[in-house]
Design an enzyme around this catalytic site. Sequence first.
Site, PDB file in Angstrom:
ATOM      1  N   ASP A 113      -6.062   2.331   9.249  1.00  0.00           N
ATOM      2  CA  ASP A 113      -4.507   2.883   8.660  1.00  0.00           C
ATOM      3  C   ASP A 113      -3.863   2.823   8.908  1.00  0.00           C
ATOM      4  O   ASP A 113      -3.300   2.199   9.966  1.00  0.00           O
ATOM      5  CB  ASP A 113      -4.916   4.555   7.690  1.00  0.00           C
ATOM      6  CG  ASP A 113      -3.704   4.643   7.476  1.00  0.00           C
ATOM      7  OD1 ASP A 113      -3.666   4.155   6.305  1.00  0.00           O
ATOM      8  OD2 ASP A 113      -2.580   5.269   7.256  1.00  0.00           O
ATOM      9  N   LEU A 114      -2.773   1.808   7.848  1.00  0.00           N
ATOM     10  CA  LEU A 114      -1.495   1.542   8.697  1.00  0.00           C
ATOM     11  C   LEU A 114      -0.994   3.205   9.605  1.00  0.00           C
ATOM     12  O   LEU A 114      -0.710   3.314  10.531  1.00  0.00           O
ATOM     13  CB  LEU A 114      -0.375   0.875   8.540  1.00  0.00           C
ATOM     14  CG  LEU A 114       0.898   0.322   8.943  1.00  0.00           C
ATOM     15  CD1 LEU A 114       0.502  -0.281  10.354  1.00  0.00           C
ATOM     16  CD2 LEU A 114       1.171  -0.397   7.784  1.00  0.00           C
ATOM     17  N   ASP A 115       0.470   3.021   7.340  1.00  0.00           N
ATOM     18  CA  ASP A 115       1.075   4.543   8.032  1.00  0.00           C
ATOM     19  C   ASP A 115       0.549   5.606   8.694  1.00  0.00           C
ATOM     20  O   ASP A 115      -0.638   6.325   8.219  1.00  0.00           O
ATOM     21  CB  ASP A 115       1.790   4.768   6.368  1.00  0.00           C
ATOM     22  CG  ASP A 115       3.043   3.361   6.409  1.00  0.00           C
ATOM     23  OD1 ASP A 115       3.114   2.823   7.393  1.00  0.00           O
ATOM     24  OD2 ASP A 115       2.963   3.306   4.951  1.00  0.00           O
ATOM     25  N   THR A 155       5.778   5.400  10.075  1.00  0.00           N
ATOM     26  CA  THR A 155       6.522   4.982   8.994  1.00  0.00           C
ATOM     27  C   THR A 155       6.710   5.866   8.208  1.00  0.00           C
ATOM     28  O   THR A 155       8.011   6.127   7.746  1.00  0.00           O
ATOM     29  CB  THR A 155       5.876   3.794   8.942  1.00  0.00           C
ATOM     30  OG1 THR A 155       4.789   3.527   8.115  1.00  0.00           O
ATOM     31  CG2 THR A 155       6.216   2.266   9.165  1.00  0.00           C
ATOM     32  N   LYS A 161       1.324  10.616   1.335  1.00  0.00           N
ATOM     33  CA  LYS A 161       1.315  10.068   2.715  1.00  0.00           C
ATOM     34  C   LYS A 161      -0.289   9.264   1.701  1.00  0.00           C
ATOM     35  O   LYS A 161      -1.322   9.645   1.136  1.00  0.00           O
ATOM     36  CB  LYS A 161       0.607  10.953   3.969  1.00  0.00           C
ATOM     37  CG  LYS A 161       1.787  11.748   4.380  1.00  0.00           C
ATOM     38  CD  LYS A 161       1.634  12.121   6.371  1.00  0.00           C
ATOM     39  CE  LYS A 161       3.085  12.191   6.558  1.00  0.00           C
ATOM     40  NZ  LYS A 161       2.913  13.054   7.573  1.00  0.00           N
ATOM     41  N   GLY A 162      -0.645   7.635   2.137  1.00  0.00           N
ATOM     42  CA  GLY A 162      -1.154   7.537   1.571  1.00  0.00           C
ATOM     43  C   GLY A 162      -1.401   7.252   0.346  1.00  0.00           C
ATOM     44  O   GLY A 162      -2.429   6.614   0.107  1.00  0.00           O
ATOM     45  N   ARG A 175       2.623   3.334  -3.781  1.00  0.00           N
ATOM     46  CA  ARG A 175       4.308   2.992  -4.202  1.00  0.00           C
ATOM     47  C   ARG A 175       4.852   4.041  -5.864  1.00  0.00           C
ATOM     48  O   ARG A 175       5.605   4.699  -5.808  1.00  0.00           O
ATOM     49  CB  ARG A 175       5.241   1.951  -3.542  1.00  0.00           C
ATOM     50  CG  ARG A 175       6.861   2.311  -3.635  1.00  0.00           C
ATOM     51  CD  ARG A 175       7.712   0.911  -3.541  1.00  0.00           C
ATOM     52  NE  ARG A 175       6.717   0.100  -2.942  1.00  0.00           N
ATOM     53  CZ  ARG A 175       6.702  -1.289  -2.655  1.00  0.00           C
ATOM     54  NH1 ARG A 175       7.542  -2.044  -3.390  1.00  0.00           N
ATOM     55  NH2 ARG A 175       6.105  -2.036  -1.467  1.00  0.00           N
ATOM     56  N   SER A 229      -4.710  -0.240   4.560  1.00  0.00           N
ATOM     57  CA  SER A 229      -3.643   0.422   4.183  1.00  0.00           C
ATOM     58  C   SER A 229      -3.389   0.144   2.422  1.00  0.00           C
ATOM     59  O   SER A 229      -3.497  -0.802   1.814  1.00  0.00           O
ATOM     60  CB  SER A 229      -2.154  -0.355   4.963  1.00  0.00           C
ATOM     61  OG  SER A 229      -1.203   0.027   4.296  1.00  0.00           O
ATOM     62  N   ALA A 230      -2.726   1.168   2.561  1.00  0.00           N
ATOM     63  CA  ALA A 230      -1.654   0.810   0.767  1.00  0.00           C
ATOM     64  C   ALA A 230      -0.797   0.463   1.291  1.00  0.00           C
ATOM     65  O   ALA A 230      -0.161  -0.205  -0.030  1.00  0.00           O
ATOM     66  CB  ALA A 230      -1.968   3.127   0.773  1.00  0.00           C
ATOM     67  N   SER A 231      -0.129   0.551   1.953  1.00  0.00           N
ATOM     68  CA  SER A 231       1.313  -0.069   1.790  1.00  0.00           C
ATOM     69  C   SER A 231       1.017  -1.568   1.825  1.00  0.00           C
ATOM     70  O   SER A 231       0.667  -2.052   2.078  1.00  0.00           O
ATOM     71  CB  SER A 231       1.821   0.008   3.304  1.00  0.00           C
ATOM     72  OG  SER A 231       3.548  -0.512   3.451  1.00  0.00           O
ATOM     73  N   ASN A 275       3.677  -3.212   2.512  1.00  0.00           N
ATOM     74  CA  ASN A 275       4.581  -4.251   3.239  1.00  0.00           C
ATOM     75  C   ASN A 275       4.094  -4.345   4.851  1.00  0.00           C
ATOM     76  O   ASN A 275       4.488  -4.228   6.109  1.00  0.00           O
ATOM     77  CB  ASN A 275       5.772  -2.587   4.000  1.00  0.00           C
ATOM     78  CG  ASN A 275       7.000  -3.226   2.457  1.00  0.00           C
ATOM     79  OD1 ASN A 275       7.254  -3.856   2.129  1.00  0.00           O
ATOM     80  ND2 ASN A 275       6.592  -1.637   2.121  1.00  0.00           N
ATOM     81  N   LYS A 313      -6.636   4.886  -2.677  1.00  0.00           N
ATOM     82  CA  LYS A 313      -6.928   5.642  -1.622  1.00  0.00           C
ATOM     83  C   LYS A 313      -7.409   7.291  -3.064  1.00  0.00           C
ATOM     84  O   LYS A 313      -5.880   6.891  -3.118  1.00  0.00           O
ATOM     85  CB  LYS A 313      -7.030   5.835  -0.342  1.00  0.00           C
ATOM     86  CG  LYS A 313      -7.013   4.624   0.381  1.00  0.00           C
ATOM     87  CD  LYS A 313      -5.719   4.537   1.270  1.00  0.00           C
ATOM     88  CE  LYS A 313      -5.842   3.499   2.176  1.00  0.00           C
ATOM     89  NZ  LYS A 313      -5.526   4.129   4.038  1.00  0.00           N
ATOM     90  N   GLU A 359      -7.858   7.429  10.055  1.00  0.00           N
ATOM     91  CA  GLU A 359      -7.253   7.815   8.700  1.00  0.00           C
ATOM     92  C   GLU A 359      -6.450   9.269   8.921  1.00  0.00           C
ATOM     93  O   GLU A 359      -6.996   9.634   9.904  1.00  0.00           O
ATOM     94  CB  GLU A 359      -8.198   7.810   7.730  1.00  0.00           C
ATOM     95  CG  GLU A 359      -7.905   6.807   6.167  1.00  0.00           C
ATOM     96  CD  GLU A 359      -6.549   6.787   5.678  1.00  0.00           C
ATOM     97  OE1 GLU A 359      -5.441   7.699   5.508  1.00  0.00           O
ATOM     98  OE2 GLU A 359      -6.381   6.293   5.204  1.00  0.00           O
ATOM     99  N   ASP A 360      -5.452   8.677   9.263  1.00  0.00           N
ATOM    100  CA  ASP A 360      -4.559  10.301   9.160  1.00  0.00           C
ATOM    101  C   ASP A 360      -4.191  11.026   7.495  1.00  0.00           C
ATOM    102  O   ASP A 360      -3.490  12.272   7.834  1.00  0.00           O
ATOM    103  CB  ASP A 360      -2.900  10.195   8.820  1.00  0.00           C
ATOM    104  CG  ASP A 360      -2.155   9.468   8.017  1.00  0.00           C
ATOM    105  OD1 ASP A 360      -2.922   8.321   7.649  1.00  0.00           O
ATOM    106  OD2 ASP A 360      -0.932   9.802   7.844  1.00  0.00           O
TER     107      ASP A 360
HETATM  108  P1  B16 Z   1       4.655   1.146  -0.038  1.00  0.00           P
HETATM  109  P2  B16 Z   1      -1.333   3.908   4.697  1.00  0.00           P
HETATM  110  C1  B16 Z   1       0.759   4.240   2.969  1.00  0.00           C
HETATM  111  O1  B16 Z   1       0.263   3.335   3.778  1.00  0.00           O
HETATM  112  C2  B16 Z   1       1.705   5.160   2.832  1.00  0.00           C
HETATM  113  O2  B16 Z   1       1.114   5.968   3.956  1.00  0.00           O
HETATM  114  C3  B16 Z   1       2.359   6.022   2.397  1.00  0.00           C
HETATM  115  O3  B16 Z   1       2.901   6.989   1.899  1.00  0.00           O
HETATM  116  C4  B16 Z   1       2.829   4.634   0.579  1.00  0.00           C
HETATM  117  O4  B16 Z   1       3.098   5.681  -0.034  1.00  0.00           O
HETATM  118  C5  B16 Z   1       2.267   3.627   0.733  1.00  0.00           C
HETATM  119  O5  B16 Z   1       1.777   2.978   1.799  1.00  0.00           O
HETATM  120  C6  B16 Z   1       2.597   2.471   0.057  1.00  0.00           C
HETATM  121  O6  B16 Z   1       2.990   1.807   0.769  1.00  0.00           O
HETATM  122  O7  B16 Z   1       5.523   1.369  -0.616  1.00  0.00           O
HETATM  123  O8  B16 Z   1       5.035   0.156   1.485  1.00  0.00           O
HETATM  124  O9  B16 Z   1       3.577  -0.543  -0.551  1.00  0.00           O
HETATM  125  O10 B16 Z   1      -1.064   5.327   4.690  1.00  0.00           O
HETATM  126  O11 B16 Z   1      -1.937   3.458   3.786  1.00  0.00           O
HETATM  127  O12 B16 Z   1      -1.297   2.814   5.681  1.00  0.00           O
HETATM  128 MG    MG Z   2      -1.437   7.111   6.547  1.00  0.00          MG
END
Ligand code: B16
Ligand code: MG
Length: 226
Positions: free
Chosen positions: A9-11, A17, A45-46, A49, A114-116, A118, A145, A169-170
């Site tokens: 996972d990233l964040d 972040t 978290k996770g 957006r 990752s869900a991000s 970015n 997720k 994963e966190d």
């Molecule tokens: P973004 P992960 C998740 O990343 C974050 O934990 C979560 O807080 C955030 O809302 C989500 O990514 C979306 O991120 O706005 O950058 O698309 O923990 O799955 O790496």
């Molecule tokens: Mg995470």
Amino acid sequence: MNKTGFIFDLDGVIVDTAKYHYLAWKNLADELGIEFTIEDNENFKGVSRRRCLEILLEMGGISVSKEQFEAWLVEKNEDYLQYILKMDENEILPDVKRILNYLKEQKIPMALGSASKNAIPILEKVSLLRYFDAIVDGNSVTKAKPDPEVFLIAAAKLGVDPLGCVVFEDAVAGIEAANSAKMLSIGIGDSEVLSESKFSFEDFTKIDIDFLNRLVLSLQERNNKG
Ligand code: B16
Ligand code: MG
């Protein structure tokens, strides 16, 4: 097919972040007159957006048009990106690089899950993009997720059976996703919160190479048994 693969996972696992997500959500919440604390941010978290904004608006009892919703999503992200721009290698969480380097030396395939949306710019900012054989992020999934989709796509991209995959994963939703993908889940953070994970560690400084080697062996056995 490769026997084992590692998915990160990233964040909250590779970089923290969450503190920048918090600042950006807090700015929007202040603008909308919604109280938003660091504890509230834990629930984000996770979480995608889009879902985060839905939760924030539910907290404030605000209902909005589709256009306004989309505009606030953009506003939050633009704000968040201002913080991301300033990131560098110093923001990689302790000992993440030691583990990545070891797995790389062992030629074990690695993916980001990752869900991000970015994820790639963040990995570029902290100079870690080159470690990953596959990137699966918020742009490549249709289900968030705890749905296992993100990790199943990552395994397929690595050419590894899900049974041979380890996921770091966190977030509770991320552990749930890894478990439903039948992968071996490792929680990074509070073991009580991440109680559904197979193993958990406060952070990567607590993970030693012997543990990783034993893990790879046990996965190979698991994989052989099917
Ligand atoms: P973004 P992960 C998740 O990343 C974050 O934990 C979560 O807080 C955030 O809302 C989500 O990514 C979306 O991120 O706005 O950058 O698309 O923990 O799955 O790496
Ligand atoms: Mg995470």
